[in-house]
Design a protein around this motif. Structure first.
Motif, short mmCIF file in Angstrom:
data_model
loop_
_atom_site.label_atom_id
_atom_site.label_comp_id
_atom_site.label_asym_id
_atom_site.label_seq_id
_atom_site.Cartn_x
_atom_site.Cartn_y
_atom_site.Cartn_z
N LEU A 114 52.06 21.07 38.92
CA LEU A 114 51.40 20.85 37.64
C LEU A 114 49.89 20.96 37.81
N PRO A 115 49.23 21.68 36.91
CA PRO A 115 47.77 21.78 37.01
C PRO A 115 47.11 20.46 36.61
N GLY A 116 46.07 20.08 37.32
CA GLY A 116 45.34 18.87 36.98
C GLY A 116 44.50 19.08 35.73
N ILE A 117 44.39 18.03 34.92
CA ILE A 117 43.64 18.09 33.67
C ILE A 117 42.58 16.98 33.65
N ALA A 118 41.34 17.36 33.40
CA ALA A 118 40.29 16.37 33.18
C ALA A 118 40.11 16.23 31.67
N VAL A 119 40.33 15.04 31.16
CA VAL A 119 40.15 14.79 29.73
C VAL A 119 38.72 14.29 29.52
N ILE A 120 37.91 15.07 28.82
CA ILE A 120 36.49 14.77 28.64
C ILE A 120 36.25 14.24 27.23
N VAL A 121 35.66 13.05 27.16
CA VAL A 121 35.43 12.38 25.88
C VAL A 121 33.93 12.18 25.66
N PRO A 122 33.28 13.02 24.87
CA PRO A 122 31.87 12.78 24.54
C PRO A 122 31.77 11.63 23.54
N ALA A 123 30.86 10.69 23.79
CA ALA A 123 30.78 9.51 22.93
C ALA A 123 29.33 9.18 22.61
N TYR A 127 51.48 12.50 31.09
CA TYR A 127 51.19 13.58 32.01
C TYR A 127 50.57 12.99 33.29
N PRO A 128 51.16 13.27 34.48
CA PRO A 128 50.74 12.56 35.69
C PRO A 128 49.42 13.04 36.29
N GLU A 129 49.13 14.32 36.20
CA GLU A 129 47.97 14.89 36.89
C GLU A 129 46.77 14.97 35.95
N ARG A 130 46.24 13.82 35.59
CA ARG A 130 45.11 13.82 34.67
C ARG A 130 44.09 12.74 35.07
N SER A 131 42.85 13.02 34.76
CA SER A 131 41.76 12.06 34.93
C SER A 131 41.00 12.01 33.61
N VAL A 132 40.29 10.92 33.37
CA VAL A 132 39.55 10.74 32.12
C VAL A 132 38.07 10.60 32.45
N ILE A 133 37.25 11.40 31.78
CA ILE A 133 35.80 11.34 31.95
C ILE A 133 35.18 11.05 30.59
N LEU A 172 31.09 17.95 36.25
CA LEU A 172 31.50 16.92 37.21
C LEU A 172 32.91 17.11 37.73
N THR A 173 33.80 17.66 36.89
CA THR A 173 35.22 17.71 37.27
C THR A 173 35.53 18.82 38.28
N GLU A 174 36.57 18.58 39.04
CA GLU A 174 37.10 19.60 39.95
C GLU A 174 38.49 20.04 39.52
N GLN A 175 38.94 19.57 38.35
CA GLN A 175 40.27 19.94 37.86
C GLN A 175 40.26 21.38 37.33
N PRO A 176 41.36 22.11 37.49
CA PRO A 176 41.41 23.50 37.00
C PRO A 176 41.42 23.62 35.48
N LEU A 177 41.83 22.55 34.78
CA LEU A 177 41.85 22.55 33.33
C LEU A 177 41.07 21.34 32.82
N PHE A 178 40.48 21.48 31.65
CA PHE A 178 39.88 20.31 31.03
C PHE A 178 40.27 20.27 29.56
N CYS A 179 40.38 19.06 29.06
CA CYS A 179 40.74 18.82 27.67
C CYS A 179 39.57 18.14 26.98
N SER A 180 39.11 18.69 25.88
CA SER A 180 38.04 18.06 25.10
C SER A 180 38.68 17.28 23.96
N ILE A 181 38.24 16.05 23.77
CA ILE A 181 38.77 15.24 22.68
C ILE A 181 37.66 14.39 22.10
#
Length: 491
Positions: free
Chosen positions: A60-69, A88-94, A162-171
């Motif tokens: 599974l590709p890792g996902i960085a979830v990026i939350v601008p606030a 989803y197991p392979e995720r980090s939150v920024i 900052l992330t090293e994940q191959p995918l990022f999610c913007s929310i």
């Protein structure tokens, strides 16, 4: 003589408006019909179980979830909670605290026991000055970047850097993802890993829904008129509009509220543009350009699952501010990429998608506004007969209601988040009300946005937010608004 010349010009322009209006709505009809076929295929895919254990896959590709606030103290804790609760197991939150002037950072500290790990970024990030990077002592995979205010795009670029994940999610910080939302939106990357560069899902209205622990427990149709009308818009834009565009392989926007992207592909185009107010539309158009100019096979896909819930404006003033900003941003994106419009070197995107999108979403509201002024004036002066005037109104209202009902039907037929007959009746009623007064108001708002565009107005404005957990909480009037272009097929 002058009166006759004026009458001829008036009637001729009214006929031109009617013809263009029919052409634009013919395009909408095509998109909505194609959406049915796409929805059918997606529904069949969802009903069939995969032949392999996707959830147990070690690839599974890792996902960085990026939350601008920015000034999101009312919603940030619930939003982060919903992200940490993702299946989803392979995720980090920024979370990127973009120079908030309220207690956004304090709320995060209290809820997640933050500890500073760097006084500044560990390396240079493509953003405004970073004051510190924090991680959570109590929760794994949660990072917080505290930086000077630079806007949503600048905050997203900080997370991408900052992330090293191959995918990022913007929310957006005022949005909540369904617990399996990342599984839904990553599906195109699993099916076509070497080609997919972006995917997005359905955005739904969170106002008046039952929410607990950062998750929507029950989707409710709002009985407040303004919110109910926006629910119709979102159903039409996502279930009918974007599905049809996806069928044509000509999706031009992934909502800034919730989108998944290949990190390296976005880095190659230098991330998000920081000098535009519709960064989501701009990013996807530039991705199309990058892929096509380098002859790279690629996919930009839409996933019709109800995956993210967002707060919508609750006052006409806030809604006007939002829609004028979206409209100005649309015109600016097309002005910057005008060499792509009608250019066969950019395939179906250049020859079909961009011209029709510009005609329907950019020029269409101006034509509609002109028609609302010219046709009644011509009728009042006796220059247009009653039959023509009645036909004009019938086309506007009747076809608009038909397309809105189309969106409601798509939801009821497929994912059925709204399954109460009373709620469905409210949606159908709102679809009628939307086209008598509200639609005309939006056309004039877009015209005002056009005048602001001509004046080079780049203001963002501000809208109020309510806490997801406490509907009685005081609204926060100082938040930086979401700047996504959610509603892209009006009908």
């Amino acid at each position: 003589m002058l009166r006759e010349l004026f009458a001829t010009l008036l009637v001729s322009s009214a006929l031109v408006v009617l013809v263009l209006y029919i052409v634009i709505n013919g395009y909408y009809l095509l998109i909505h019909v194609l959406s049915l076929f796409q929805l059918r295929d997606e529904y069949r895919t969802r009903q069939s179980d995969p032949a392999y254990g996707t959830y147990e896959s070690p690839f599974l590709p890792g996902i960085a979830v990026i939350v601008p606030a920015y000034n999101e103290e009312a919603t940030i804790v619930d939003s982060v909670r919903s992200l940490l609760d993702q299946s989803y197991p392979e995720r980090s939150v920024i979370v990127v605290n973009d120079g908030s002037e309220d207690a956004t950072l304090d709320r995060l500290r209290e809820a997640y026991d933050l500890e500073k790990i760097h006084d500044r970024a560990p390396w240079d990030l493509p953003c405004e000055q970073v004051h510190g990077v924090y991680h959570s002592v109590s929760v794994d995979d949660l990072l917080v970047i505290d930086k000077e205010n630079g806007g949503k795009s600048d905050a997203l670029n900080a997370g991408i850097g900052l992330t090293e994940q191959p995918l990022f999610c913007s929310i957006d910080a005022d949005s909540l993802i369904d617990r399996d939302g990342l599984w839904h939106v990553v599906r195109p990357f699993l099916a076509h890993p070497s080609e997919t560069v972006a995917s997005g899902g359905v955005v739904r209205v969170a106002n008046d829904c039952e929410i607990e622990g950062g998750q929507v427990l029950e989707a409710n149709v709002s009985e407040r008129s303004l919110i109910g009308l926006q629910e119709i818009e979102y159903l039409r834009a996502f279930y009918s509009g974007r599905l049809g565009l996806d069928r044509l392989r000509s999706l031009l926007v992934i909502s800034g509220t919730f989108g998944l992207f290949e990190t390296e592909a976005v880095r190659e185009i230098d991330g998000y543009a920081t000098d535009i107010v519709t960064e989501d539309l701009d990013l996807v158009v530039r991705l199309h350009r990058q892929m096509l100019e380098n002859d790279r096979p690629y996919r930009v896909e839409f996933v019709p699952e109800p995956v993210v819930w967002t707060q919508v404006p609750e006052t006409l003033a806030d809604l006007s501010t939002q829609r004028r900003r979206w409209y100005r941003g649309l015109l600016e994106v097309f002005a910057r990429n005008r060499d792509m419009i009608g250019n066969p070197n950019y395939g179906v995107v250049g020859t079909v998608a961009m011209p029709l999108y510009l005609l329907s979403e950019g020029i269409g509201p101006l034509i509609e506004t002109y028609g609302y002024v010219v046709v009644p004036v011509a009728f009042a002066l006796g220059m247009v007969n009653l039959e023509f005037f009645a036909f004009f109104l019938l086309v506007i209202v009747g076809f608009g209601v038909f397309l809105s009902w189309f969106g409601v039907f798509s939801e009821v037929w497929s994912y059925r988040r709204y399954d109460d007959p009373r709620e469905i009746a409210i949606l159908l009623g709102n679809a009628v009300i939307e086209n008598v007064g509200y639609r005309q108001w939006k056309a004039f708002v877009s015209t005002r946005g056009f005048l602001e565009f001509l004046r080079n107005d780049t203001s963002w404005g501000a809208i109020e937010r309510q806490s997801f957990s406490d509907e009685t909480a005081e609204p926060n009037p100082n938040v930086e608004p979401d700047v996504d272009a959610d509603i892209d097929v009006e009908g």
